[in-house]
Design a protein around this motif. Structure first.
Motif, PDB file in Angstrom:
ATOM      1  N   GLY A  50      -4.365  -2.800  -4.955  1.00  0.00           N
ATOM      2  CA  GLY A  50      -3.443  -2.483  -3.864  1.00  0.00           C
ATOM      3  C   GLY A  50      -2.829  -1.104  -4.039  1.00  0.00           C
ATOM      4  N   THR A  51      -2.488  -0.781  -5.288  1.00  0.00           N
ATOM      5  CA  THR A  51      -1.907   0.532  -5.587  1.00  0.00           C
ATOM      6  C   THR A  51      -2.855   1.658  -5.180  1.00  0.00           C
ATOM      7  OG1 THR A  51      -0.663  -0.363  -7.434  1.00  0.00           O
ATOM      8  CG2 THR A  51      -1.097   1.996  -7.464  1.00  0.00           C
ATOM      9  N   ALA A  52      -4.118   1.531  -5.589  1.00  0.00           N
ATOM     10  CA  ALA A  52      -5.101   2.582  -5.280  1.00  0.00           C
ATOM     11  C   ALA A  52      -5.241   2.741  -3.773  1.00  0.00           C
ATOM     12  CB  ALA A  52      -6.451   2.237  -5.899  1.00  0.00           C
ATOM     13  N   GLN A  53      -5.194   1.618  -3.062  1.00  0.00           N
ATOM     14  CA  GLN A  53      -5.365   1.663  -1.612  1.00  0.00           C
ATOM     15  C   GLN A  53      -4.171   2.354  -0.944  1.00  0.00           C
ATOM     16  OE1 GLN A  53      -8.062   0.976  -0.253  1.00  0.00           O
ATOM     17  NE2 GLN A  53      -7.748   0.511   1.889  1.00  0.00           N
ATOM     18  N   VAL A  54      -2.952   2.023  -1.400  1.00  0.00           N
ATOM     19  CA  VAL A  54      -1.779   2.582  -0.718  1.00  0.00           C
ATOM     20  C   VAL A  54      -1.533   4.030  -1.147  1.00  0.00           C
ATOM     21  CG1 VAL A  54      -0.034   1.719  -2.347  1.00  0.00           C
ATOM     22  CG2 VAL A  54       0.588   2.167  -0.005  1.00  0.00           C
ATOM     23  N   LEU A  55      -1.704   4.343  -2.421  1.00  0.00           N
ATOM     24  CA  LEU A  55      -1.412   5.703  -2.878  1.00  0.00           C
ATOM     25  C   LEU A  55      -2.567   6.662  -2.602  1.00  0.00           C
ATOM     26  CD1 LEU A  55       0.357   5.034  -6.312  1.00  0.00           C
ATOM     27  CD2 LEU A  55       1.375   5.296  -4.050  1.00  0.00           C
ATOM     28  N   GLY A  56      -3.780   6.110  -2.487  1.00  0.00           N
ATOM     29  CA  GLY A  56      -4.932   6.979  -2.313  1.00  0.00           C
ATOM     30  C   GLY A  56      -5.400   7.102  -0.879  1.00  0.00           C
ATOM     31  N   VAL A  57      -5.328   6.002  -0.112  1.00  0.00           N
ATOM     32  CA  VAL A  57      -5.954   5.995   1.206  1.00  0.00           C
ATOM     33  C   VAL A  57      -4.944   5.937   2.342  1.00  0.00           C
ATOM     34  CG1 VAL A  57      -7.621   4.827   2.681  1.00  0.00           C
ATOM     35  CG2 VAL A  57      -7.977   4.887   0.215  1.00  0.00           C
ATOM     36  N   ASP A  58      -4.136   4.879   2.349  1.00  0.00           N
ATOM     37  CA  ASP A  58      -3.287   4.623   3.517  1.00  0.00           C
ATOM     38  C   ASP A  58      -1.948   5.346   3.486  1.00  0.00           C
ATOM     39  OD1 ASP A  58      -4.986   2.959   4.946  1.00  0.00           O
ATOM     40  OD2 ASP A  58      -4.475   1.246   3.697  1.00  0.00           O
ATOM     41  N   HIS A  59      -1.318   5.389   2.317  1.00  0.00           N
ATOM     42  CA  HIS A  59       0.015   5.983   2.141  1.00  0.00           C
ATOM     43  C   HIS A  59       1.134   5.167   2.763  1.00  0.00           C
ATOM     44  CE1 HIS A  59      -2.244  10.047   1.669  1.00  0.00           C
ATOM     45  NE2 HIS A  59      -2.337   9.288   0.612  1.00  0.00           N
ATOM     46  N   TRP A  60       0.804   4.075   3.445  1.00  0.00           N
ATOM     47  CA  TRP A  60       1.830   3.160   3.930  1.00  0.00           C
ATOM     48  C   TRP A  60       1.227   1.771   3.968  1.00  0.00           C
ATOM     49  CZ3 TRP A  60       0.317   0.994   8.699  1.00  0.00           C
ATOM     50  CH2 TRP A  60      -0.654   1.719   9.402  1.00  0.00           C
ATOM     51  N   VAL A  61       2.079   0.751   4.007  1.00  0.00           N
ATOM     52  CA  VAL A  61       1.601  -0.620   4.057  1.00  0.00           C
ATOM     53  C   VAL A  61       2.024  -1.247   5.378  1.00  0.00           C
ATOM     54  CG1 VAL A  61       1.671  -2.886   2.962  1.00  0.00           C
ATOM     55  CG2 VAL A  61       1.816  -0.831   1.563  1.00  0.00           C
ATOM     56  N   GLY A  62       1.092  -1.857   6.062  1.00  0.00           N
ATOM     57  CA  GLY A  62       1.402  -2.560   7.291  1.00  0.00           C
ATOM     58  C   GLY A  62       0.749  -3.920   7.254  1.00  0.00           C
ATOM     59  N   GLN A  63       0.913  -4.686   8.325  1.00  0.00           N
ATOM     60  CA  GLN A  63       0.252  -5.981   8.352  1.00  0.00           C
ATOM     61  C   GLN A  63      -1.249  -5.771   8.404  1.00  0.00           C
ATOM     62  OE1 GLN A  63       2.242  -7.876  11.632  1.00  0.00           O
ATOM     63  NE2 GLN A  63       3.289  -9.214  10.205  1.00  0.00           N
ATOM     64  N   GLY A  64      -1.995  -6.669   7.783  1.00  0.00           N
ATOM     65  CA  GLY A  64      -3.435  -6.483   7.761  1.00  0.00           C
ATOM     66  C   GLY A  64      -3.808  -5.345   6.847  1.00  0.00           C
ATOM     67  N   PHE A  65      -3.051  -5.196   5.775  1.00  0.00           N
ATOM     68  CA  PHE A  65      -3.277  -4.109   4.845  1.00  0.00           C
ATOM     69  C   PHE A  65      -4.610  -4.285   4.127  1.00  0.00           C
ATOM     70  CE2 PHE A  65      -2.661  -2.467   0.501  1.00  0.00           C
ATOM     71  CZ  PHE A  65      -2.562  -1.140   0.816  1.00  0.00           C
ATOM     72  N   SER A  66      -4.988  -5.534   3.848  1.00  0.00           N
ATOM     73  CA  SER A  66      -6.231  -5.793   3.131  1.00  0.00           C
ATOM     74  C   SER A  66      -7.209  -6.539   4.023  1.00  0.00           C
ATOM     75  CB  SER A  66      -5.949  -6.647   1.902  1.00  0.00           C
ATOM     76  OG  SER A  66      -7.150  -7.220   1.428  1.00  0.00           O
ATOM     77  N   ALA A  67      -8.474  -6.199   3.889  1.00  0.00           N
ATOM     78  CA  ALA A  67      -9.500  -6.923   4.631  1.00  0.00           C
ATOM     79  C   ALA A  67     -10.082  -8.030   3.759  1.00  0.00           C
ATOM     80  CB  ALA A  67     -10.590  -5.970   5.084  1.00  0.00           C
ATOM     81  N   GLY A  68      -9.270  -8.621   2.900  1.00  0.00           N
ATOM     82  CA  GLY A  68      -9.744  -9.705   2.054  1.00  0.00           C
ATOM     83  C   GLY A  68     -10.420  -9.244   0.775  1.00  0.00           C
ATOM     84  N   TYR A  69      -9.985  -8.109   0.239  1.00  0.00           N
ATOM     85  CA  TYR A  69     -10.580  -7.592  -0.999  1.00  0.00           C
ATOM     86  C   TYR A  69     -10.487  -8.618  -2.122  1.00  0.00           C
ATOM     87  CZ  TYR A  69     -10.805  -2.916   0.991  1.00  0.00           C
ATOM     88  OH  TYR A  69     -11.106  -1.840   1.765  1.00  0.00           O
ATOM     89  N   GLY A  70      -9.327  -9.278  -2.207  1.00  0.00           N
ATOM     90  CA  GLY A  70      -9.102 -10.215  -3.308  1.00  0.00           C
ATOM     91  C   GLY A  70     -10.057 -11.392  -3.270  1.00  0.00           C
ATOM     92  N   PHE A  71     -10.442 -11.816  -2.069  1.00  0.00           N
ATOM     93  CA  PHE A  71     -11.355 -12.953  -1.955  1.00  0.00           C
ATOM     94  C   PHE A  71     -12.796 -12.511  -2.185  1.00  0.00           C
ATOM     95  CE2 PHE A  71      -7.757 -14.332   0.833  1.00  0.00           C
ATOM     96  CZ  PHE A  71      -7.254 -15.253  -0.076  1.00  0.00           C
ATOM     97  N   ASP A  72     -13.145 -11.357  -1.612  1.00  0.00           N
ATOM     98  CA  ASP A  72     -14.485 -10.819  -1.859  1.00  0.00           C
ATOM     99  C   ASP A  72     -14.701 -10.582  -3.352  1.00  0.00           C
ATOM    100  OD1 ASP A  72     -15.049 -10.887   0.762  1.00  0.00           O
ATOM    101  OD2 ASP A  72     -14.977  -8.731   1.125  1.00  0.00           O
ATOM    102  N   ALA A  73     -13.584 -10.297  -4.044  1.00  0.00           N
ATOM    103  CA  ALA A  73     -13.683  -9.980  -5.467  1.00  0.00           C
ATOM    104  C   ALA A  73     -14.238 -11.149  -6.277  1.00  0.00           C
ATOM    105  CB  ALA A  73     -12.311  -9.580  -6.004  1.00  0.00           C
TER     106      ALA A  73
END
Lengths: 391, 353
Positions: free
Chosen positions: A287-310
């Motif tokens: 989540g950190t890499a996604q927010v600090l590297g890509v999005d820079h903010w967090v909103g609803q639907g922040f993840s497309a299910g990365y944790g489950f695909d993992a």
């Protein structure tokens, strides 16, 4: 690449690696073939679809050649950047997969089934975002590590709770990590609509300060950033931890046979808590890499299910850190290329989920692959992935 | 058998190799239009689906080349817009306020490309907003048309119709998230009920929203059918027999409760629910229509005709951008009342917000 079973001679070792790689590779191939059939049945051309998928994930080689020519002739980088955009975008997509996959793989190594990566992902992202936007005036050298640490710690605490509950009360981690997911989702709903909401009406957090952003290597719109290399580093560190340290040996022993490990004087309780703490931290870093590297903010639907695909990803990578690197790259390329497939060949992105699902079925039932491709079974010790409900 | 495996393997490998020649897009010089959905996806039966039906109509009527890209997470927004830019798409339609920032950033970087964004408009930077980060732009962007809707006008009609149809004297509404595009439905709704009371000397009550407090019942998301069902149930237990859920797909949870218990009716939002959620037709009183399809179609047509101009489109009752579907079981008196109110709103004699 080293092998878990550590055969004696070098030759044996090499054939071991090949047979380890063979089944996953054939599973992926079979998944793609079945995907092609589904595309064919839905009335589209699989060649066009996979062509677009390839171009979307790696880029068009002709564009690359042209971009290089333009660059060497005029020094103009625009064409070149455009040509490498798909490839870098795939690596961007692979980054959270990599962290989250390592998290689940670590759990498997200790016989723990961490379904909570998705929740830990959210908590990690929210913690990093909070440190990223609320603290102002720090230099990057302090602020960025602090924001990363916050995300790792947040995810780690979120993961440690089910670990502790299992160690102390015997509560099954599958149930508890799922429950922790729901708490994380609802908590983030509330935070995004309340305390962490930015000014304006959108239910999102403020943007993180520039000093907390993971540096990007190319100008916009390329989003390739340092996060990918941090993920690779994490994979190496996890490998080192699991296979080169005493603690890692304990973790694997507990995973392979908790009773034997206990009899050998290892502390089961401490291992469960430690592993869930580390696994949570890794998922939090996704989540950190996604927010600090890509999005820079967090909103609803922040993840497309990365944790489950993992979960699928860790299985495909045989819970080995280097295997996870390969499968995370595969998932990243598939997901990222799907955008082109959707646009150029008009194939719904859901087909990627179908392919991923089929790959996992083949991984879970390797006998199907052996039967399909007439492979003789190689006798070797299998690492125990997870213990059943009764443990 | 072995041969079959071999053929299949070759087939897939070939598909990988042939990619370099796979990209060429055909199509000639037809206008290229692309739509980027928000997280609801293209088949949400509401927001995205309605907007895309406008493009579908343009494909059929105007011969344009249209397609969509679905977003499954927030980092997809910028990526999908970029994809269309790379394909030299001439008009890019983005759906929903969540794409507000990414649309503005892309529009400013590509002034030749035309953009339209549903339910959003620029300028959107006020106070301490930072351009391109917390908000899109501090000024109007010449190549972006914001498609907005005065939905309070249609909500007003719905409130009037609800007040004229209730048997318990209580009507209700609830929302997904308390943001202006959602609250606008509820503001108009309560005003409509008040207006009915004034005209007919009744005392119909509104549950779930209060204009005085500017607060109401919100479930905090647009996805959870369970939340929608629970909220509807509690409002019905407080005595309401008509409920208007303003929450996209989550509202269907409320419809399911009414269909099972038989104790209430719902008012659909965005599209005509007797069409998009036809399994609930029996308990749908009416629907508040937000005709995004009309707005999107008109925008495509304007680009085709060369009359496109950035700025603001406002859908109203007058231009058929918003409306109310037929009211089930309405008496002639109620129908006449609704017509009069509609006329009053259009000529400005009735205030809806």
């Amino acid at each position: 690449m080293s092998n878990t079973t550590a055969p004696n001679t070098k030759e044996k070792k090499r054939s071991g690696i090949w047979s380890e790689l063979l089944i996953p590779a054939l599973a992926v191939l079979s998944g793609l073939i079945l995907g092609a059939i589904v595309i064919l049945v839905s009335g589209e051309n699989p060649l066009v679809a996979y062509g677009a998928l390839f171009e979307g994930s790696f880029g068009n080689p002709l564009d690359l050649v042209e971009g290089l020519q333009v660059y060497f002739a005029t020094g103009e980088t625009k064409e070149l950047l455009r040509a490498i955009y798909p490839f870098t975008e795939s690596l961007v997509t692979a980054t959270p997969y990599l962290f989250a996959g390592l998290s689940v793989a670590l759990g498997f190594r200790c016989g723990l089934f961490n379904i909570g990566a998705e929740g830990q992902f959210f908590i990690g992202a929210l913690c990093s975002a909070f440190v990223g936007y609320s603290i102002k005036g720090l230099p990057m050298i302090v602020h960025l590590p602090l924001a990363i640490l916050a995300g790792a710690l947040g995810g780690a605490v979120w993961g440690m709770i089910p670990g502790y509950l299992k160690a102390r009360f015997g509560a099954h981690e599958v149930v508890n990590t799922i429950m922790m997911n729901w708490i994380a989702f609802r908590l983030s709903d509330w935070l995004l609509n309340g305390p962490m909401k930015s000014s304006g009406f959108r239910p999102v957090t403020p943007n993180v300060m520039e000093t907390a952003e993971l540096p990007r290597f190319f100008p916009d719109p390329l989003r390739f950033n340092l996060g990918f290399f941090l993920a690779l580093l994490a994979a190496y560190l996890l490998y080192w931890f699991l296979f080169k340290t005493t603690l890692g040996f304990e973790v694997r022993s507990v995973g392979a046979n908790p009773d034997a490990a206990k009899y050998a004087g290892m502390n089961i309780v401490r291992n469960f808590v430690l592993v869930m703490f580390l696994a949570g931290g890794l998922a939090g870093l996704a989540g950190t890499a996604q927010v600090l590297g890509v999005d820079h903010w967090v909103g609803q639907g922040f993840s497309a299910g990365y944790g489950f695909d993992a979960i699928a990803l860790a299985l495909l990578g045989k819970s080995h850190p280097f295997g996870v690197v390969l499968s995370a790259l595969l998932f990243g390329f598939l997901r990222s290329g799907a955008t082109d497939m959707q646009s150029m060949a008009r194939i719904p992105i859901d087909i990627i989920s179908i392919i991923q699902g089929m790959v996992i079925v083949f991984i879970a039932a390797p006998d199907i692959i052996r039967w399909l491709y007439r492979i003789r079974e190689v006798k070797k010790e299998e690492a125990v992935l997870t213990r059943g409900w009764g443990s | 058998m072995k041969k079959l495996h071999f053929v299949m393997a070759v087939f897939v490998v070939a598909s990988m190799v042939l990619t370099a020649c796979g990209g060429g897009a055909g199509g000639g010089d037809a206008l290229k239009v692309g739509m980027v959905t928000d997280l609801g996806g293209i088949d949400d039966k509401s927001f995205n689906a309605t907007a895309y039906s406008g493009i579908d109509k343009a494909i059929a009527d105007l011969g344009i080349e249209g397609k969509y890209l679905e977003s499954t997470q927030q980092s997809d927004y910028a990526k999908n817009i970029q994809q269309f830019l790379d394909e030299d798409t001439q008009l890019i339609v983005t759906v929903g306020f969540l794409l507000g920032v990414d649309t503005a950033v892309a529009a400013k970087a590509n002034p030749e490309t035309k953009f339209a964004i549903v339910d959003y408009s620029y300028p959107d930077c006020f106070g301490d907003g930072v351009e391109g980060q917390t908000c899109g732009s501090a000024s109007e962007i010449p190549n972006v048309l914001g498609l907005t809707f005065q939905i309070d006008q249609a909500g007003f009609l719905a409130g009037y119709a609800a007040a004229g149809s209730t048997k318990t004297g209580k009507v209700a509404t609830w929302g997904g998230i308390n943001i202006p595009p959602v609250a606008a439905f509820m503001i108009g709704y309560e005003k409509g009920v008040d207006y009915y009371n004034e005209e007919n000397g009744t005392e119909v009550e509104v549950l779930g929203w209060s204009n005085e407090a500017n607060e109401g019942s919100f479930i905090g998301n647009f996805e959870s059918l369970d939340d929608g069902r629970a909220t509807t149930e509690s409002l019905v237990q407080e005595g309401a027999d008509i409920v208007m859920p303003v929450a996209g797909p989550a509202g269907l949870g409320g419809a399911a409760y009414c269909a099972e218990s038989g104790s209430c009716m719902v008012i659909g939002v965005d599209t005509d629910w007797t069409v998009s959620a036809s399994e609930y037709t029996d308990i749908i009183l009416t629907s508040v229509l937000k005709n995004m399809n009309v707005a999107v179609y008109d925008t495509v047509k304007a680009v085709q005709d060369g009359t496109f101009a950035g700025g603001l489109y406002v859908g109203t009752l007058a231009n058929n951008g918003v409306g109310l579907a037929d009211v089930k079981g309405a008496s002639d008196e109620l129908k006449a009342g609704l017509d009069a109110v509609r006329q009053g709103i259009i000529d400005g004699s009735i205030a809806t917000k």
